[in-house]
Scaffold this active site. Structure first.
Site, mmCIF file in Angstrom:
data_model
loop_
_atom_site.group_PDB
_atom_site.id
_atom_site.type_symbol
_atom_site.label_atom_id
_atom_site.label_comp_id
_atom_site.label_asym_id
_atom_site.label_seq_id
_atom_site.Cartn_x
_atom_site.Cartn_y
_atom_site.Cartn_z
ATOM 1 N N TYR A 1 -5.802 -12.728 17.505
ATOM 2 C CA TYR A 1 -4.609 -12.729 16.652
ATOM 3 C C TYR A 1 -4.195 -14.159 16.336
ATOM 4 O O TYR A 1 -3.855 -14.481 15.191
ATOM 5 C CB TYR A 1 -3.464 -11.982 17.333
ATOM 6 C CG TYR A 1 -2.172 -12.021 16.546
ATOM 7 C CD1 TYR A 1 -2.108 -11.476 15.265
ATOM 8 C CD2 TYR A 1 -1.022 -12.606 17.073
ATOM 9 C CE1 TYR A 1 -0.922 -11.511 14.530
ATOM 10 C CE2 TYR A 1 0.165 -12.635 16.348
ATOM 11 C CZ TYR A 1 0.209 -12.087 15.076
ATOM 12 O OH TYR A 1 1.375 -12.133 14.352
ATOM 13 N N LYS B 1 0.810 -1.222 0.000
ATOM 14 C CA LYS B 1 0.000 0.000 0.000
ATOM 15 C C LYS B 1 0.839 1.267 0.000
ATOM 16 O O LYS B 1 0.349 2.327 -0.393
ATOM 17 C CB LYS B 1 -0.911 0.028 1.229
ATOM 18 C CG LYS B 1 -1.983 -1.054 1.256
ATOM 19 C CD LYS B 1 -2.998 -0.784 2.349
ATOM 20 C CE LYS B 1 -2.364 -0.757 3.720
ATOM 21 N NZ LYS B 1 -3.348 -0.473 4.789
ATOM 22 N N ASP C 1 -3.870 -3.041 -2.066
ATOM 23 C CA ASP C 1 -4.218 -3.581 -0.747
ATOM 24 C C ASP C 1 -4.547 -5.055 -0.898
ATOM 25 O O ASP C 1 -5.430 -5.419 -1.685
ATOM 26 C CB ASP C 1 -5.420 -2.810 -0.201
ATOM 27 C CG ASP C 1 -5.720 -3.108 1.255
ATOM 28 O OD1 ASP C 1 -5.446 -4.240 1.706
ATOM 29 O OD2 ASP C 1 -6.260 -2.217 1.942
#
Length: 277
Positions: free
Chosen positions: A167, A41, A73
């Site tokens: 996560y 990006k 992206d």
């Protein structure tokens, strides 16, 4: 192809390749003659992070490879398709995908925002899925096809499951996709594998943590991941398919047992998801 350039003319597509481990792997492949396509990006300099996708490509070419920058992206299907199409148009195909792009938030469940949860799932799991899916028709035509995903070996101990469940879910999701594809495409001669660092790696993500200077001193350089990745990518697909590797083990198998040149000191910080034996 020569011994000095075992990745000559192979095209490697790396997500999140403007800096850190992704760029290091791209540079490692470039030194061995690869064409390196970087999807990232960062098209303009970031106030807190070094480099852009354009400066990264300049480094790739200085290292001896051919480079191509694609600003996009990994969460966006159109951007991913554009990156793969650009690789095919410029270099004639795709031989290797490196699923490097990743987002991390280790907040406790009650403190983790839905926005951060979605970001991790979108970058880590969705991004890995989108890039691999887009490249698969071309990988199936390559005689040297690899998909290397930067994700940990599955460790279902209560400690790691409870440390940061969201996560963990996103990173284990990347691992499960890789293992699943290894079985789904078992007859396609594509090497699906994962790679994870034994220790913290000195990247901007570590530098920006609290006590970042101390952590960096106990972290190995990005070169340890680059060297391990190149060692995997220069093996046959059959040798690595369905494997989850740790960088130090890959290097040990290649005859590199002294990791001190990579830094980290006498007591490097062990990375998450790994139990220090």
């Amino acid at each position: 192809m020569t011994d000095q350039h075992p990745l000559a003319d192979r095209t490697v597509v790396v997500s999140g390749g403007s800096r850190g481990i992704g760029l290091a792997i791209g540079l490692g492949a470039a030194r061995l003659g690869a064409n390196v396509v970087l999807l990232a990006k960062t098209s303009e300099p970031h106030p807190k992070l070094p480099g852009t996708v354009h400066t990264a490509v300049a480094e790739v070419e200085a290292a001896g490879g051919k480079g191509l920058a694609v600003v996009g992206d990994v969460r966006n299907e159109e951007d991913v398709a554009r990156a793969v199409d650009a690789a095919v148009e410029r270099f004639g195909g795709v031989d290797v995908v490196v699923n490097n792009a990743s987002a991390i938030a280790t907040d406790s469940t009650e403190n983790l925002s839905a926005k951060k949860f979605d970001l991790m799932m979108d970058v880590n799991v969705r991004g890995t899925f989108l890039l691999t899916k887009a490249a698969l028709p071309h990988l199936r035509r390559s005689p040297h096809a690899h998909v290397l995903t930067l994700a940990p070996p599955l460790n279902l101990s209560a400690h790691w499951l409870g440390a940061h469940p969201s996560y963990t879910l996103s990173k284990y999701g990347m691992t499960l996709l890789s293992l699943g594809w290894a079985s789904e495409y078992a007859t396609s001669d594509i090497g699906f594998s994962c790679l994870w660092p034994q220790t913290y790696i000195a990247t901007s993500a570590v530098t920006n943590l609290r006590a970042g200077d101390e952590l960096v001193a106990r972290s190995r350089s990005v070169d340890v991941m680059s060297d391990a990745a190149v060692a995997i990518l220069t093996r046959t697909a059959a040798e690595v398919n369905g494997q989850c590797f740790v960088d130090a083990d890959v290097l040990a198998a290649a005859g590199v047992t002294d990791l001190s040149p990579y830094g980290g000191g006498d007591d490097p910080m062990w990375d998450i998801f790994l139990d220090k034996s």
